[in-house]
Every structure is written in C-alpha cells, then in structure tokens.
Design an enzyme around this catalytic site. Structure first.
Site, PDB file in Angstrom:
ATOM      1  N   LYS A 242       0.845  -1.195   0.000  1.00 27.66           N
ATOM      2  CA  LYS A 242       0.000   0.000   0.000  1.00 27.66           C
ATOM      3  C   LYS A 242       0.886   1.254   0.000  1.00 27.66           C
ATOM      4  CE  LYS A 242      -4.069  -1.737   2.440  1.00 27.66           C
ATOM      5  NZ  LYS A 242      -5.066  -1.502   1.380  1.00 27.66           N
ATOM      6  N   ARG A 316     -10.540 -11.298   1.686  1.00 25.72           N
ATOM      7  CA  ARG A 316     -11.435 -12.304   1.103  1.00 25.72           C
ATOM      8  C   ARG A 316     -10.799 -13.697   1.140  1.00 25.72           C
ATOM      9  NH1 ARG A 316     -11.662  -8.821  -4.280  1.00 25.72           N
ATOM     10  NH2 ARG A 316     -11.485  -7.290  -2.625  1.00 25.72           N
TER      11      ARG A 316
HETATM   12  N1  BES Z   1      -8.032  -3.623   4.159  1.00 19.40           N
HETATM   13  C1  BES Z   1      -8.259  -3.209   2.842  1.00 19.40           C
HETATM   14  C2  BES Z   1      -9.545  -2.426   2.659  1.00 19.40           C
HETATM   15  C3  BES Z   1      -9.649  -1.115   3.385  1.00 19.40           C
HETATM   16  C4  BES Z   1      -9.406   0.076   2.728  1.00 19.40           C
HETATM   17  C5  BES Z   1     -10.072  -1.080   4.693  1.00 19.40           C
HETATM   18  C6  BES Z   1      -9.548   1.271   3.393  1.00 19.40           C
HETATM   19  C7  BES Z   1     -10.208   0.116   5.341  1.00 19.40           C
HETATM   20  C8  BES Z   1      -9.964   1.289   4.698  1.00 19.40           C
HETATM   21  C9  BES Z   1      -8.333  -4.404   1.910  1.00 19.40           C
HETATM   22  O1  BES Z   1      -7.594  -5.514   2.277  1.00 19.40           O
HETATM   23  C10 BES Z   1      -7.831  -3.933   0.589  1.00 19.40           C
HETATM   24  O2  BES Z   1      -6.695  -3.592   0.511  1.00 19.40           O
HETATM   25  N2  BES Z   1      -8.707  -3.906  -0.376  1.00 19.40           N
HETATM   26  C11 BES Z   1      -8.381  -3.468  -1.689  1.00 19.40           C
HETATM   27  C12 BES Z   1      -8.925  -4.475  -2.637  1.00 19.40           C
HETATM   28  C13 BES Z   1      -8.408  -4.334  -4.027  1.00 19.40           C
HETATM   29  C14 BES Z   1      -6.951  -4.750  -4.120  1.00 19.40           C
HETATM   30  C15 BES Z   1      -9.270  -5.184  -4.911  1.00 19.40           C
HETATM   31  C16 BES Z   1      -9.050  -2.122  -1.904  1.00 19.40           C
HETATM   32  O3  BES Z   1     -10.164  -1.922  -1.445  1.00 19.40           O
HETATM   33  O4  BES Z   1      -8.446  -1.263  -2.548  1.00 19.40           O
HETATM   34 ZN    ZN Z   2      -5.538  -5.394   1.657  1.00 19.91          ZN
END
Ligand code: BES
Ligand code: ZN
Ligand code: ZN
Length: 465
Positions: A242, A316
């Site tokens: 990230k 997921r």
């Molecule tokens: N933990 C994150 C989602 C998240 C984002 C939680 C902001 C809280 C605040 C999750 O694991 C993630 O990174 N999701 C990605 C999915 C994508 C790679 C399909 C996302 O939402 O960008």
């Molecule tokens: Zn994630």
C-alpha cells in the site's frame, strides 16, 4: 464506572435534556438538537442539552445529544454527575431513558493508553428520577463496555494487537460451560488445510491463527448464528504494498475481529438464551521475503484454487477459509461476516453507512432493521450474476480480483468472492471499511478513530440489546 439511581440529585453537576418547545425558561437557549449550554445556580452547574423538536426527535438525535453532554463533562473534568430524566416530558419511557443513557456512556469513550499524563475520569453517574431498572442499566453498560473493548483493540498498536494477542483476548472471554475457545495455529493450520490463512500470514514476523469462540446459551436449540470477523492485524498490502496515505491506518483491518470479540464478551456477561459462534481468522499481511506472491495459485480449505492477482485483496482469502471451515465443522444456521474488506465501500457509501450483501432476503431485512434501530446503518448492494462470474480464474478456479477495470464494483466483487465459499448457508456480509475507523473528528457517539461499528448492530440483531 458506578451508575446508581436516586430520587434527588446529590452532585454539583446536573444534565437536563430539553426539547425545543420546553426550553422557554432558559434564556438564549432554544433546545435545538445538539445545542448545549451550561448555567450555574450557585455552585451547581446545570448542563442543558437540546433534543430538538418533539416531532423530529429520534434515537440517533438522543444518543448524539447525550454523547455531546458526556464530552462536555469530560472537558469539565467532573468525577460525579447527575442526569435528570424528569425534566423531559417524553422521557418517561424506559426506551428513551435507556437511549439517552447509552448515548451518554458511549460519549465518554477515550483512548488514553498512550497519553503520558493521567486523565481525570468520571467515576459516578447518578440517574435522578429514572424509570430504568438495575437490570436495564446493567444491560446498557454491558453493551457500551463491549463497544469500548472493541474500540480499544482497534486503536491500539499493530505491534501490540497481533494474532497471538487476539488469541489471548478470546481465551480471556472463555466461561466454563457457556463459552469455549478453540485456537488453530502453527502446524495445525497446515494440517487442517487452512491454506489461505497460512498463505496470507506466511510473510509476517508473527504467526497467523484461526480462533473459534462457541457461546452456547441455549443447548436445547439447534439454531446457531456464526459471526465471522476479518482479523488482519496489519494490512501492508503485502507485495502489492500500500502507498503512503493508505497504509498508516491499517492497524484497523482487524475491526471485524474486534467487533466479534465485543459481541462474544457481551454474551459472556449477559448470558442470553441463544447460540453464537464467533470465528476470527487472524493474520498480519506483511511484505517480506517469505510473503506470498501475486500471480501464484493457492488451494483453499474448500479445495477451490485461487489465483492471487493482488496480495492486498487478502481479506477475502482468509474469510474464504474461515467461512468454509465454519460451515464444515460447525454447520451454523446462518453466517454473518464483518470485514474491512474494500476501500470501494467508502467511495460508495461514505463513513456513515456500511455495505450489506446477502444471499437471503430475510437476513438482509433483519440486518437492515437492526441498523436503523442502532444507528449503525446498512445499505444493500446487488450480487448480480455477471459480477459473480467475473472472478472465474484462467488457470485456477477463482481469481481474487475481477476481470473488470481496476476499482470497478470492488465491494461487490469482494462479496462475490466470499459467496463462492458460502454454499447454501444463509449469509450476510457487512463491509465496514468506511465505518470502522473515523479519520475525521469525533461527532456524537462516533469518536475519532475506532468506532466499534458492528457491536451494537449485531447485539441488536441477536436480540441481546
Ligand atoms: N483492508 C483493505 C480495505 C480497506 C481500505 C479497509 C480502506 C479500510 C480502509 C483491503 O484488504 C484492501 O486492501 N482492499 C483493496 C482491494 C483491491 C486490491 C481489490 C481495496 O479496497 O483497494
Ligand atoms: Zn488489503
Ligand atoms: Zn485488508
């Protein structure tokens, strides 16, 4: 916190709730919702707290007004406070008194573990001329303490709240004959083929675990609700790291797990006549030389294989194994999962409403209703076939990202992935990525940072609050 009832006030600080048309006698105070004023009668402070118009006043307004009064009491550094209920013509009902007390208690939350200076805290609340029974009060306290417990777990450091820490928390909730805790970790995770949990956790300095809490309050009933909570104790994104701006708050990626622990804690104290199974896949999604690879195919507990198109779509993956294992080993009547699953849900619904997904209209309606009751609101998304088909794999069975353009319908895709492992079990998925952690400033009962979203929602759904 001591809460006692009294027929007359014995402290020097009093809170009075006032409706708009009942504020006439207080100069320059209209009694509008969230309006607050302090007046002094000799040495006694009276905090008037507006609830707005009687016709439009609702539970959310009551909770929010009472929470603001609580924050003022903290600012004033009072150790004792009286809350008077008789002033309000509508406050004769226990539901209203209970809602005001709940809002007030929720508003008292502070996360002060890392403040070096000692904070003065409120120690006693005196309820004056209040119709709530001791049992009512105890229940409200249980609910708010469970919310605080969940908030503390989310707010604390990722270096403290590791999978092992969540295991310890779960074990501390165990209650002989009523609440038992099972932990699957290390070799056992591999032996049981909980491969996706092992895989996501393999790059971390702290090992993953699957935690199962079984509350059995009604042994004659075959009905059991399983509540699964995403427990990513830190989500770096893994090899799909990230960026700055997204990573700093990722200690809250275990907010679903924290809510599950909060709910189980309430069960252990309140001992309701129901059965609840709490399931927490707990992992740290790290980057490093042992981390799992984008592009690789992994085999899940269910046997379905998954192409990993992003190691940041890890929630997921661990939920897939958790729900499959839960169905296989515990055959619950229904499964509800709480997960900070997608940033997309924040784009779609903001920070006030969580995303709801379900394969069962009755569950969806009951969850929606619980949301309206508690103010932890939900809005349902569709799980159309085209979206569900978009996660079919090329060399594996499934892919953890869809074939659609990046970011398109990402919350639905996340839910569709979990659905692949749900089979015919009635299921509700709640995406709390927008609601679990408030990066803005506090407002009403919602504090800055961890909100505890999901605890009050599901306690209401289960009929405990
Ligand atoms: N933990 C994150 C989602 C998240 C984002 C939680 C902001 C809280 C605040 C999750 O694991 C993630 O990174 N999701 C990605 C999915 C994508 C790679 C399909 C996302 O939402 O960008
Ligand atoms: Zn994630
Ligand atoms: Zn995540």
């Amino acid at each position: 916190m001591k809460i006692k009832r009294s027929t007359s006030k014995t402290t020097s600080t009093e809170i009075r709730f006032v409706l708009e048309n009942e504020s006439g006698a207080i100069p320059d105070f209209k009694g509008k919702a969230d309006e607050l004023t302090i007046r002094y009668e000799g040495n006694d402070a009276i905090l008037y707290c507006g609830l707005g118009n009687a016709a439009t006043c609702n539970f959310s307004i009551m909770r929010s007004a009472a929470a603001q009064a609580a924050q003022m009491i903290l600012k004033l550094q009072r150790k004792k406070v009286s809350i008077r209920f008789s002033h309000l013509s509508i406050a004769t009902g226990t539901v209203i008194a209970g809602t005001l007390l709940e809002g007030f208690l929720l508003g008292l939350y502070r996360f002060s573990k890392y403040k070096s200076e000692n904070q003065i805290t409120l120690q006693t609340i005196e309820l004056v001329e209040c119709t709530l029974t001791t049992k009512d009060i105890r229940k409200i306290q249980t609910v708010t303490e469970s919310v605080f417990y969940a908030r503390d777990l989310v707010n604390d450091n990722a270096s403290v709240v590791t999978p092992a820490y969540l295991v310890k928390q779960a074990q501390q909730l165990s209650h002989p004959g009523v609440l038992s805790v099972t932990v699957i970790k290390d070799r056992l995770l591999k032996q049981k083929n909980l491969n996706l949990i092992t895989t996501v956790g393999q790059g971390a300095p702290v090992p993953p675990a699957l935690i199962i809490l079984e509350y059995r309050g009604n042994k004659k009933s075959t009905q059991t609700t399983a509540i699964v909570g995403k427990g990513v104790t830190f989500d770096s994104g893994g090899q799909n790291l990230k960026p700055t701006g997204s990573i700093e708050t990722m200690r809250h990626d275990m907010a679903g797990a924290a809510a599950v622990l909060g709910i189980m804690k309430a069960c252990a104290v309140q001992l309701p006549l129901i059965n609840v199974t709490g399931i927490i896949p707990a992992v740290h999604n790290a980057i490093g030389s042992n981390a799992f690879y984008p592009g690789d195919v992994y085999t899940s507990y269910s046997g379905k294989t998954v192409e990993v198109w992003s190691t940041d779509a890890e929630g997921r993956l661990i939920l897939a194994d958790a729900v499959a294992y839960c169905r296989d080993q515990y055959t619950p009547t229904e499964i509800i999962d709480l997960a900070t699953l997608t940033g997309g849900v924040k784009s779609a619904l903001g920070t006030l409403v969580a995303g709801l997904f379900s394969n069962d209209d009755t569950i969806a309606e009951r969850l929606f209703y619980a949301g309206e009751q508690t103010g932890e609101r939900l809005w349902r998304f569709p799980l159309y076939e085209e979206y569900c088909d978009s996660i079919k794999g090329d060399i594996g069975d499934l892919r953890n990202l869809s074939k659609f353009k990046k970011g398109y319908a990402s919350s639905i895709i996340g839910a569709a992935f979990i659905k692949e492992f749900i089979g015919d079990t009635p299921w509700g998925h709640i995406d709390i990525a927008g609601t679990a952690f408030n990066e803005g400033s506090s407002s009403g009962i919602t504090p800055q940072y961890a909100t505890g979203f999901g605890v009050r929602l599901l306690l209401s759904y289960l009929g405990i609050s």
